[in-house]
Design a protein around this motif. Structure first.
Motif, PDB file in Angstrom:
ATOM      1  N   ASP A   1       0.832  -1.204   0.000  1.00  0.00           N
ATOM      2  CA  ASP A   1       0.000   0.000   0.000  1.00  0.00           C
ATOM      3  C   ASP A   1       0.864   1.250   0.000  1.00  0.00           C
ATOM      4  N   GLY A   2       0.348   2.297  -0.627  1.00  0.00           N
ATOM      5  CA  GLY A   2       0.978   3.602  -0.522  1.00  0.00           C
ATOM      6  C   GLY A   2       0.734   4.185   0.858  1.00  0.00           C
ATOM      7  N   VAL A   3       1.758   4.761   1.478  1.00  0.00           N
ATOM      8  CA  VAL A   3       1.634   5.322   2.825  1.00  0.00           C
ATOM      9  C   VAL A   3       1.068   6.739   2.736  1.00  0.00           C
ATOM     10  N   LYS A   4      -0.086   6.962   3.376  1.00  0.00           N
ATOM     11  CA  LYS A   4      -0.739   8.277   3.313  1.00  0.00           C
ATOM     12  C   LYS A   4      -0.751   8.774   1.867  1.00  0.00           C
ATOM     13  N   ALA A   5      -1.339   7.970   1.012  1.00  0.00           N
ATOM     14  CA  ALA A   5      -1.147   8.104  -0.436  1.00  0.00           C
ATOM     15  C   ALA A   5      -1.443   9.498  -0.968  1.00  0.00           C
ATOM     16  N   PHE A   6      -2.580  10.075  -0.617  1.00  0.00           N
ATOM     17  CA  PHE A   6      -2.957  11.353  -1.218  1.00  0.00           C
ATOM     18  C   PHE A   6      -1.923  12.435  -0.952  1.00  0.00           C
TER      19      PHE A   6
ATOM     20  N   GLN B   1       1.101  12.258  -1.073  1.00  0.00           N
ATOM     21  CA  GLN B   1       2.300  12.111  -1.886  1.00  0.00           C
ATOM     22  C   GLN B   1       2.173  12.815  -3.242  1.00  0.00           C
ATOM     23  N   ALA B   2       0.974  13.274  -3.558  1.00  0.00           N
ATOM     24  CA  ALA B   2       0.756  13.986  -4.825  1.00  0.00           C
ATOM     25  C   ALA B   2       0.792  15.491  -4.586  1.00  0.00           C
ATOM     26  N   LYS B   3       1.423  16.221  -5.488  1.00  0.00           N
ATOM     27  CA  LYS B   3       1.488  17.678  -5.354  1.00  0.00           C
ATOM     28  C   LYS B   3       0.145  18.301  -5.745  1.00  0.00           C
ATOM     29  N   VAL B   4      -0.196  19.384  -5.075  1.00  0.00           N
ATOM     30  CA  VAL B   4      -1.424  20.104  -5.391  1.00  0.00           C
ATOM     31  C   VAL B   4      -1.267  20.803  -6.729  1.00  0.00           C
ATOM     32  N   ASP B   5      -2.346  20.873  -7.509  1.00  0.00           N
ATOM     33  CA  ASP B   5      -2.286  21.404  -8.867  1.00  0.00           C
ATOM     34  C   ASP B   5      -2.561  22.896  -8.969  1.00  0.00           C
ATOM     35  N   ARG B   6      -2.768  23.566  -7.840  1.00  0.00           N
ATOM     36  CA  ARG B   6      -3.025  25.012  -7.862  1.00  0.00           C
ATOM     37  C   ARG B   6      -2.810  25.572  -6.460  1.00  0.00           C
TER      38      ARG B   6
ATOM     39  N   ILE C   1      -9.417  17.392   0.190  1.00  0.00           N
ATOM     40  CA  ILE C   1      -9.645  18.287  -0.951  1.00  0.00           C
ATOM     41  C   ILE C   1     -10.298  17.503  -2.086  1.00  0.00           C
ATOM     42  N   VAL C   2     -11.111  18.189  -2.873  1.00  0.00           N
ATOM     43  CA  VAL C   2     -11.953  17.519  -3.865  1.00  0.00           C
ATOM     44  C   VAL C   2     -11.125  16.779  -4.914  1.00  0.00           C
ATOM     45  N   GLN C   3      -9.999  17.347  -5.336  1.00  0.00           N
ATOM     46  CA  GLN C   3      -9.204  16.745  -6.399  1.00  0.00           C
ATOM     47  C   GLN C   3      -8.146  15.777  -5.889  1.00  0.00           C
ATOM     48  N   GLY C   4      -8.144  15.495  -4.580  1.00  0.00           N
ATOM     49  CA  GLY C   4      -7.097  14.661  -3.997  1.00  0.00           C
ATOM     50  C   GLY C   4      -6.962  13.300  -4.652  1.00  0.00           C
ATOM     51  N   ALA C   5      -8.082  12.604  -4.853  1.00  0.00           N
ATOM     52  CA  ALA C   5      -8.041  11.269  -5.453  1.00  0.00           C
ATOM     53  C   ALA C   5      -7.560  11.328  -6.899  1.00  0.00           C
ATOM     54  N   ASN C   6      -7.999  12.338  -7.631  1.00  0.00           N
ATOM     55  CA  ASN C   6      -7.588  12.491  -9.027  1.00  0.00           C
ATOM     56  C   ASN C   6      -6.084  12.727  -9.134  1.00  0.00           C
ATOM     57  N   LEU C   7      -5.553  13.565  -8.251  1.00  0.00           N
ATOM     58  CA  LEU C   7      -4.119  13.866  -8.283  1.00  0.00           C
ATOM     59  C   LEU C   7      -3.293  12.622  -7.981  1.00  0.00           C
ATOM     60  N   PHE C   8      -3.757  11.820  -7.004  1.00  0.00           N
ATOM     61  CA  PHE C   8      -3.004  10.595  -6.698  1.00  0.00           C
ATOM     62  C   PHE C   8      -3.106   9.595  -7.840  1.00  0.00           C
ATOM     63  N   MET C   9      -4.292   9.475  -8.445  1.00  0.00           N
ATOM     64  CA  MET C   9      -4.455   8.554  -9.567  1.00  0.00           C
ATOM     65  C   MET C   9      -3.475   8.894 -10.693  1.00  0.00           C
ATOM     66  N   LYS C  10      -3.331  10.183 -10.997  1.00  0.00           N
ATOM     67  CA  LYS C  10      -2.409  10.603 -12.061  1.00  0.00           C
ATOM     68  C   LYS C  10      -0.957  10.308 -11.674  1.00  0.00           C
ATOM     69  N   LEU C  11      -0.610  10.568 -10.417  1.00  0.00           N
ATOM     70  CA  LEU C  11       0.741  10.271  -9.951  1.00  0.00           C
ATOM     71  C   LEU C  11       1.011   8.774 -10.044  1.00  0.00           C
ATOM     72  N   ASN C  12       0.040   7.972  -9.637  1.00  0.00           N
ATOM     73  CA  ASN C  12       0.188   6.527  -9.656  1.00  0.00           C
ATOM     74  C   ASN C  12       0.363   6.018 -11.085  1.00  0.00           C
TER      75      ASN C  12
ATOM     76  N   LYS D   1      10.472   4.892  -4.792  1.00  0.00           N
ATOM     77  CA  LYS D   1      11.184   6.166  -4.851  1.00  0.00           C
ATOM     78  C   LYS D   1      10.226   7.330  -5.085  1.00  0.00           C
ATOM     79  N   TYR D   2       9.126   7.050  -5.754  1.00  0.00           N
ATOM     80  CA  TYR D   2       8.177   8.105  -6.126  1.00  0.00           C
ATOM     81  C   TYR D   2       6.905   8.075  -5.276  1.00  0.00           C
ATOM     82  N   ILE D   3       6.512   6.891  -4.849  1.00  0.00           N
ATOM     83  CA  ILE D   3       5.352   6.740  -3.955  1.00  0.00           C
ATOM     84  C   ILE D   3       5.765   5.789  -2.842  1.00  0.00           C
ATOM     85  N   LYS D   4       5.932   6.303  -1.642  1.00  0.00           N
ATOM     86  CA  LYS D   4       6.394   5.492  -0.523  1.00  0.00           C
ATOM     87  C   LYS D   4       5.354   4.421  -0.184  1.00  0.00           C
TER      88      LYS D   4
END
Length: 244
Positions: A41-46, A48-53, A79-90, A149-152
């Motif tokens: 599993d990703g640790v505190k997954a959301f 790990q993604a940078k905010v887009d604005r 935040i509303v876009q949190g899941a979307n940002l992690f999905m893109k990072l993943n 290295k990119y997603i702990k």
């Protein structure tokens, strides 16, 4: 504050997850091809993604500094876009040739395959199921370490899977069979013992329930939110293992 405004504080919010039929497909592949398995599993997954604005948030309780707010740098589950940002990072971590270099399958965006070796990775948000031929174990571990290295992740070694997303997975490697069931999950859901329905007896009450408005009738009924929550949990069982 959950006060984000569409078009200003967020735009894209969609985040797909692994479909139940594709989960059963990878279970069949594991059984039929006698693949090794791994779960992580990703640790505190959301986060790990940078905010887009630019987003400012209130300070967490007990950590306030008077007169200040926080400039958000990483995403939060709130935040509303949190899941979307992690999905893109993943997705970019798995598919970028400079990172893990896997191919995203056309029929399931959360199922990835290696271009030459028999390696599969299925993702449900931050939950990952890996499957691979024993001869490709070193390559699989190398890919997993690159992903880390990119997603702990919670564990960089190998953790053969026995349960995934509340589904128990029981293998008979000699017969090449995989049995999936949700006995423990179902027993946990069946704690709900209040009333048969939160809907009142009148048409007005039924309409209010359908439109998710508070019911004013004095008729005895259960809590609507709890009822809908249980329906969602049972829907998970219906989709994953118990179509009956």
């Amino acid at each position: 504050g959950y006060s984000q405004i569409a078009g200003i504080d967020y735009s894209e919010i969609f985040a797909g997850t692994l479909r139940n039929v594709c989960f059963r497909h990878i279970c069949a592949c594991i059984a039929h091809e006698d693949l090794e398995t791994d779960e992580f599993d990703g640790v505190k997954a959301f986060t790990q993604a940078k905010v887009d604005r630019v987003l400012y948030v209130e300070q967490p309780k007990l950590f306030e500094v008077t007169g200040k707010v926080l400039l958000l740098y990483r995403a939060l589950e709130g935040i509303v876009q949190g899941a979307n940002l992690f999905m893109k990072l993943n997705q970019s971590t798995w598919t970028d040739d400079a990172k893990c270099g896997l191919n995203q399958t056309q029929i399931e965006p959360n199922l990835y395959t290696h271009p030459t070796a028999r390696i599969l990775v299925a993702c449900f948000a931050d939950n990952n199921l890996g499957a691979y031929k024993k001869k490709h174990e070193a390559l699989y571990l190398q890919i997993k370490h690159t992903y880390n290295k990119y997603i702990k992740v919670d564990y960089v070694g190998l953790h053969p899977i026995s349960q995934f997303l509340g589904v128990q997975m029981i293998r008979d490697r000699e017969l090449k069979l995989m049995t999936i069931k949700q006995t423990g999950y179902i027993n946990r859901v069946c704690k709900f013992e209040k009333h048969s329905s939160p809907v009142g007896n009148s048409k007005a009450d039924r309409d209010a329930f359908t439109k998710l408005r508070d019911l004013n009738s004095a008729d005895e009924k259960c809590d609507r939110s709890e009822f809908l929550s249980v329906l969602g949990e049972l829907g998970w069982v219906v989709g994953m293992t118990r179509g009956d």
